[in-house]
Each structure stands twice: as structure tokens, then as C-alpha cells.
Design an enzyme around this catalytic site. Structure first.
Site, mmCIF file in Angstrom:
data_model
loop_
_atom_site.group_PDB
_atom_site.id
_atom_site.type_symbol
_atom_site.label_atom_id
_atom_site.label_comp_id
_atom_site.label_asym_id
_atom_site.label_seq_id
_atom_site.Cartn_x
_atom_site.Cartn_y
_atom_site.Cartn_z
ATOM 1 N N TYR A 279 29.456 5.162 61.005
ATOM 2 C CA TYR A 279 30.205 6.090 60.133
ATOM 3 C C TYR A 279 30.433 7.429 60.837
ATOM 4 O O TYR A 279 31.499 8.044 60.686
ATOM 5 C CB TYR A 279 29.463 6.291 58.809
ATOM 6 C CG TYR A 279 29.516 5.071 57.915
ATOM 7 C CD1 TYR A 279 30.631 4.809 57.117
ATOM 8 C CD2 TYR A 279 28.471 4.150 57.888
ATOM 9 C CE1 TYR A 279 30.690 3.677 56.314
ATOM 10 C CE2 TYR A 279 28.516 3.016 57.089
ATOM 11 C CZ TYR A 279 29.632 2.789 56.305
ATOM 12 O OH TYR A 279 29.690 1.662 55.513
ATOM 13 N N ASP B 256 22.113 8.332 49.321
ATOM 14 C CA ASP B 256 23.019 7.519 50.137
ATOM 15 C C ASP B 256 22.598 7.609 51.593
ATOM 16 O O ASP B 256 22.063 8.641 52.027
ATOM 17 C CB ASP B 256 24.472 7.986 49.982
ATOM 18 C CG ASP B 256 25.427 6.924 50.513
ATOM 19 O OD1 ASP B 256 25.794 6.020 49.738
ATOM 20 O OD2 ASP B 256 25.767 6.971 51.708
ATOM 21 N N ARG C 28 21.569 -1.623 45.140
ATOM 22 C CA ARG C 28 22.569 -0.906 44.325
ATOM 23 C C ARG C 28 22.373 -1.119 42.831
ATOM 24 O O ARG C 28 23.337 -1.162 42.074
ATOM 25 C CB ARG C 28 24.000 -1.336 44.703
ATOM 26 C CG ARG C 28 24.481 -0.848 46.052
ATOM 27 C CD ARG C 28 24.996 0.576 45.973
ATOM 28 N NE ARG C 28 25.381 1.038 47.296
ATOM 29 C CZ ARG C 28 26.635 1.129 47.724
ATOM 30 N NH1 ARG C 28 27.620 0.807 46.929
ATOM 31 N NH2 ARG C 28 26.880 1.558 48.939
ATOM 32 N N ARG D 60 27.822 1.894 39.411
ATOM 33 C CA ARG D 60 28.966 1.963 38.501
ATOM 34 C C ARG D 60 29.072 0.826 37.494
ATOM 35 O O ARG D 60 29.828 0.935 36.537
ATOM 36 C CB ARG D 60 30.259 2.040 39.325
ATOM 37 C CG ARG D 60 30.449 3.390 39.984
ATOM 38 C CD ARG D 60 31.433 3.319 41.129
ATOM 39 N NE ARG D 60 30.874 2.528 42.202
ATOM 40 C CZ ARG D 60 31.478 2.293 43.356
ATOM 41 N NH1 ARG D 60 32.686 2.759 43.570
ATOM 42 N NH2 ARG D 60 30.884 1.581 44.289
ATOM 43 N N ARG E 211 27.092 10.312 36.212
ATOM 44 C CA ARG E 211 27.885 10.690 37.379
ATOM 45 C C ARG E 211 29.027 11.622 36.957
ATOM 46 O O ARG E 211 29.324 12.597 37.634
ATOM 47 C CB ARG E 211 28.439 9.433 38.041
ATOM 48 C CG ARG E 211 29.182 9.676 39.343
ATOM 49 C CD ARG E 211 29.813 8.367 39.775
ATOM 50 N NE ARG E 211 30.572 8.460 40.993
ATOM 51 C CZ ARG E 211 31.710 9.108 41.134
ATOM 52 N NH1 ARG E 211 32.206 9.789 40.126
ATOM 53 N NH2 ARG E 211 32.341 9.106 42.288
HETATM 54 O O1 CP3 Z 1 20.700 0.830 45.763
HETATM 55 C C1 CP3 Z 1 20.645 1.815 44.975
HETATM 56 O O2 CP3 Z 1 20.796 1.732 43.756
HETATM 57 C C2 CP3 Z 1 20.272 3.156 45.592
HETATM 58 C C3 CP3 Z 1 21.330 4.005 46.028
HETATM 59 C C4 CP3 Z 1 22.193 3.631 47.225
HETATM 60 C C5 CP3 Z 1 23.569 3.987 47.296
HETATM 61 N N1 CP3 Z 1 24.022 3.682 48.534
HETATM 62 C C6 CP3 Z 1 24.329 4.621 46.207
HETATM 63 C C7 CP3 Z 1 25.805 4.599 46.245
HETATM 64 C C8 CP3 Z 1 21.865 3.042 48.438
HETATM 65 C C9 CP3 Z 1 20.539 2.421 48.891
HETATM 66 C C10 CP3 Z 1 23.041 3.082 49.265
HETATM 67 C C11 CP3 Z 1 23.072 2.585 50.644
HETATM 68 C C12 CP3 Z 1 24.339 2.613 51.377
HETATM 69 N N2 CP3 Z 1 25.331 3.547 51.330
HETATM 70 C C13 CP3 Z 1 24.693 1.672 52.381
HETATM 71 C C14 CP3 Z 1 23.826 0.525 52.855
HETATM 72 C C15 CP3 Z 1 23.812 -0.623 51.918
HETATM 73 C C16 CP3 Z 1 25.142 -1.314 51.749
HETATM 74 O O3 CP3 Z 1 25.637 -1.291 50.609
HETATM 75 O O4 CP3 Z 1 25.647 -1.851 52.722
HETATM 76 C C17 CP3 Z 1 25.961 2.027 52.878
HETATM 77 C C18 CP3 Z 1 26.742 1.311 53.947
HETATM 78 C C19 CP3 Z 1 26.346 3.231 52.212
HETATM 79 C C20 CP3 Z 1 27.578 4.028 52.454
HETATM 80 C C21 CP3 Z 1 28.433 4.092 51.264
HETATM 81 N N3 CP3 Z 1 28.093 4.735 50.089
HETATM 82 C C22 CP3 Z 1 29.730 3.554 51.110
HETATM 83 C C23 CP3 Z 1 30.482 2.767 52.172
HETATM 84 C C24 CP3 Z 1 30.161 3.879 49.828
HETATM 85 C C25 CP3 Z 1 31.529 3.586 49.245
HETATM 86 C C26 CP3 Z 1 31.635 2.209 48.757
HETATM 87 C C27 CP3 Z 1 31.256 2.131 47.317
HETATM 88 O O5 CP3 Z 1 30.472 1.233 46.963
HETATM 89 O O6 CP3 Z 1 31.766 2.959 46.556
HETATM 90 C C28 CP3 Z 1 29.112 4.583 49.173
HETATM 91 C C29 CP3 Z 1 29.109 5.114 47.794
HETATM 92 C C30 CP3 Z 1 27.932 4.830 46.931
HETATM 93 N N4 CP3 Z 1 26.616 4.860 47.322
HETATM 94 C C31 CP3 Z 1 27.972 4.543 45.541
HETATM 95 C C32 CP3 Z 1 26.649 4.398 45.101
HETATM 96 C C33 CP3 Z 1 26.159 4.136 43.704
HETATM 97 C C34 CP3 Z 1 29.227 4.503 44.684
HETATM 98 C C35 CP3 Z 1 29.699 5.894 44.524
HETATM 99 C C36 CP3 Z 1 30.187 6.284 43.164
HETATM 100 O O7 CP3 Z 1 29.403 6.356 42.198
HETATM 101 O O8 CP3 Z 1 31.374 6.589 43.089
#
Ligand code: CP3
Length: 361
Positions: A165, A89, A39, A43, A52
Site C-alpha cells: 500500500y 486498520d 472483520r 459494515r 461510524r
Molecule cells: O477485523 C476486524 O473487525 C478489525 C478491524 C480491521 C479492519 N481492517 C477494519 C476495516 C482489521 C483487522 C483490518 C485489516 C486490514 N485492513 C487488512 C488485512 C485483512 C484483509 O482484509 O485483507 C487490509 C488489507 C486492510 C486495508 C483496508 N482497510 C482496505 C483495503 C480497506 C477498504 C476495503 C473495505 O473493506 O472497505 C479498509 C477499510 C476497512 N478496514 C473497513 C473496516 C471495517 C471498512 C471501512 C468503512 O467502514 O467504511
């Protein structure tokens, strides 16, 4: 002028990868471990929040190749990480298969849950590339702009985590729906696994074609299953995905992150064919050193909360990792993703500590 004669060592060197992450994944020694953070685009970075905002929503950002490439590269420019991870994602594939997906502010992902095995026939693994085309375009754009020493990581969710999910419709505390399928309707869950294996192989194949040099499989909820179901729904699908990818790309390195697997980490790499193990932050360093690092490349596992706290607590955590996994077979990372409240200056300090360790080697 006569050409410089080629010695066997030069021949060897020419064949060795020059990028630090690829060198470590190939088992070669290094003065300091390669560094990237799960990640790392997100944010906690003001420039991410700006891009974003311009995109309109998280999903619009994921499907906008130019902006997705931009946010992927932001942490590379700022911190000089050794790897960039594609911005996307793990749940895009659900949408590509035909399931409704939205990301709600402060709530996370919301999907229309699959309730019966009959509903699985609506999912179409052959149609995914139409939706995911912009992701492949983003990969190409990132690759073209990447600094020469930086490796591009593509990724997908592992089938079990994506399935949780799809079946729950959102994040869950107890995984009641997904576990009810695992225990009560394993044949139905197997059908979903087949769909996800096929789609994930096709998705990662296209990412590699577009320029991804390494892929990581995120099995964030691997740790909620008992042993037998872990073998069936975590290990076996990941093994099939890696086998299919390696058949086409024999030298493609694959990192697997079976979060929460505990002692089941042992044997996981051999059983799945993964080249490297992403350790979550609960994994004890001594045990991981003896049971995993001795045989495999490991990645991890600083607690992301230490990056929020910073200071001497973070520095001690960093030093413990650096002194445990010295010289080879180690990729410095967190034990889960960066959280949004992480101060940028703590990430700068972490980078300084890890990169500075080269001078001490
Ligand atoms: O790592 C990186 O920088 C690359 C991008 C990336 C994202 N999600 C961007 C993201 C990667 C590799 C993921 C993987 C992901 N997504 C996982 C597996 C890794 C982990 O964290 O366990 C999972 C379970 C998800 C599903 C997901 N996406 C959830 C549950 C959420 C909401 C929780 C949160 O952190 O907001 C997301 C949103 C998400 N994916 C964001 C980002 C940058 C935040 C969204 C935003 O900008 O509002």
C-alpha cells in the site's frame, strides 16, 4: 476451617488458561473450536454503520478510543464470539510513520505513494506512538469491558502487505510498483522493511502492554510473490517481529495469516515462529490437515461468500471444517474478512452451528 488441599491436578488447572481461544492456542483439547471472524466489526452490522456515521469517517472512528471500543464490542454482545479483535486498520501505521492516508468512500485507502528510496528517510518509526496513542487507549477500554471468557486480539499488517500500500498508494491488481521494488531495488525495499519491522514491533508491544492477549499479523498479499521474494519479504520480516515480541513476552501467542501462500504454508510456522496459521479459503482441507494441522494450530477458513449465501451451502462448509479439524488445534474463522453484504442472520446461524457442535463432540 482448614483450607482445601491443593492437588497436582488443581495446580495444573490453575495454570491452564480458562479462555477458550487461549486454551486452544496452548494446545489443549476442547469440545468445540473457539470462534471469531475476521472483520467481525464492520459494515454488515447496523450498529457499526450507526457508530461510524456518528464518528464522521472511518479514520475518525479508528482514532476515537470510545467509539473504537464500542464497535469492537458490538459483535461480542450480539454473537458471543470467543475473541474480540481490536478495531483499527493495518494502514494506520503508514500515517503514524508520516505518510498521508485517507479512506475514500467506495474506493478504499489512498496514500501518497513512496516513489524513491530517498523518500524513505521521511518515515520516522520513533514518532509513531503520538498518532497511535488513541489505539492503545481503545485496547485498554475494550479489555476493561470484555466478558471473562473472551480473548482480546491485537493486530498489525505484516511488512510486505503494508509496503504494497505504501508503494502503490492504493490497492492494486498486479502489484507492479511493489514488485518492481522487490525485483529491481531489493536493497531499497529492505530499508522499508527495516522501518516497518521496527515500527510494527513497537506498535504491537504497546498493544500488549495495553491489554492485547494474542496478536495476529495480516499478510494479505503474501500470495503475489515468487518463492525467493516470499522468503525474503514475507517470512523474514515476520520472523523478526515475532522473535522481538517473544523475547519480551515469551508466552504471547501469535497468529499469522499469510494469505495466498499455498504450499508455502508448510514450513511457514516453523520459519517465522508463529503459534497458529490463519488459512485462507483456497487451502484444501485434506492437505492442510496432513501438512499443517498435524503440527500446528490452524485457523480458518470458511469462504466469506458462503456466509453471504447461507443455507445448506454454508452449513455444509461449516460441517466439513468441524469434521476435518476435530478436538484440538483449530480456531473456527473465515478464510478472509466478512463482506459488507453479509446478512446478520447468516452469522447467527453460523454461530449456532459452531457452538452447537459441542453437543455432538
Ligand atoms: O477485523 C476486524 O473487525 C478489525 C478491524 C480491521 C479492519 N481492517 C477494519 C476495516 C482489521 C483487522 C483490518 C485489516 C486490514 N485492513 C487488512 C488485512 C485483512 C484483509 O482484509 O485483507 C487490509 C488489507 C486492510 C486495508 C483496508 N482497510 C482496505 C483495503 C480497506 C477498504 C476495503 C473495505 O473493506 O472497505 C479498509 C477499510 C476497512 N478496514 C473497513 C473496516 C471495517 C471498512 C471501512 C468503512 O467502514 O467504511
Amino acid at each position: 476451617m482448614s483450607p482445601v488441599p491443593e492437588t497436582p491436578i488443581m495446580g495444573q488447572l490453575a495454570k491452564q488458561p480458562v479462555k477458550p481461544l487461549l486454551r486452544t492456542l496452548a494446545g489443549l483439547p476442547s469440545a468445540r473450536p473457539p470462534l471469531w471472524l475476521m472483520r467481525q466489526a464492520g459494515r454488515y452490522l447496523p450498529e457499526y454503520r450507526q457508530t461510524r456515521f456518528e464518528a464522521g469517517s472511518f479514520l475518525q472512528l479508528c482514532y476515537d478510543p470510545e467509539r473504537a471500543a464500542e464497535v469492537t464490542l458490538q459483535p461480542i454482545r450480539r454473537f458471543g464470539f470467543d475473541a474480540a479483535i481490536l478495531f483499527a486498520d493495518i494502514l494506520l501505521i503508514c500515517q503514524a510513520l508520516g505518510q498521508q492516508l485517507e479512506f475514500r468512500e467506495n474506493e478504499g485507502p489512498v496514500l501518497e505513494p513512496v516513489r524513491t528510496a530517498g523518500e524513505l528517510t521521511r518515515l520516522n518509526p520513533n514518532g509513531i506512538h503520538k498518532t497511535l496513542g488513541p489505539v492503545y487507549e481503545a485496547v485498554g477500554r475494550i479489555k476493561a469491558e470484555l466478558p471473562p471468557s473472551c480473548t482480546l486480539i491485537g493486530f498489525a499488517g505484516a511488512p510486505w502487505t503494508v509496503a504494497t500500500y505504501m508503494l502503490e498508494g492504493k490497492g492494486s491488481k498486479d502489484y507492479a510498483a511493489a514488485k518492481t521494488w522487490a525485483f529491481g531495488n531489493p536493497i531499497g525495499l529492505n530499508t522499508l522493511m527495516e522501518i516497518l519491522i521496527e515500527a510494527t514491533v513497537a506498535y504491537l508491544d504497546r498493544q500488549v502492554q495495553a491489554g492485547a492477549e494474542v496478536v495476529q499479523l495480516f499478510d494479505t498479499w503474501a500470495g503475489v510473490l515468487p518463492e525467493q521474494e516470499f522468503r525474503r519479504f514475507c517470512i523474514e520480516p515476520v520472523r523478526r517481529i515475532i522473535a522481538a515480541l517473544k523475547e519480551k513476552y515469551p508466552t504471547l501467542p501469535v497468529i499469522a495469516f499469510p494469505r495466498g501462500a499455498g504450499t508455502m504454508y508448510e514450513g511457514y510456522a516453523a520459519a517465522t515462529g508463529a503459534d497458529a496459521l490463519g488459512l485462507d479459503y483456497t487451502m484444501p482441507l485434506g492437505w492442510s490437515k496432513d501438512h499443517l494441522w498435524s503440527k500446528h494450530v490452524v485457523q480458518g477458513n470458511l469462504d466469506p461468500r458462503l456466509l453471504v449465501v447461507g443455507g445448506s451451502a454454508m452449513a455444509e462448509g461449516v460441517h466439513r471444517l468441524l469434521s476435518t479439524f476435530k478436538g484440538r488445534n483449530f480456531i473456527f474463522n473465515l478464510g478472509h474478512g466478512i463482506v459488507p453484504e453479509t446478512p446478520v442472520r447468516h452469522v447467527e446461524e453460523l454461530v449456532r452451528l459452531v457452538k452447537g457442535s459441542e453437543a455432538l463432540a
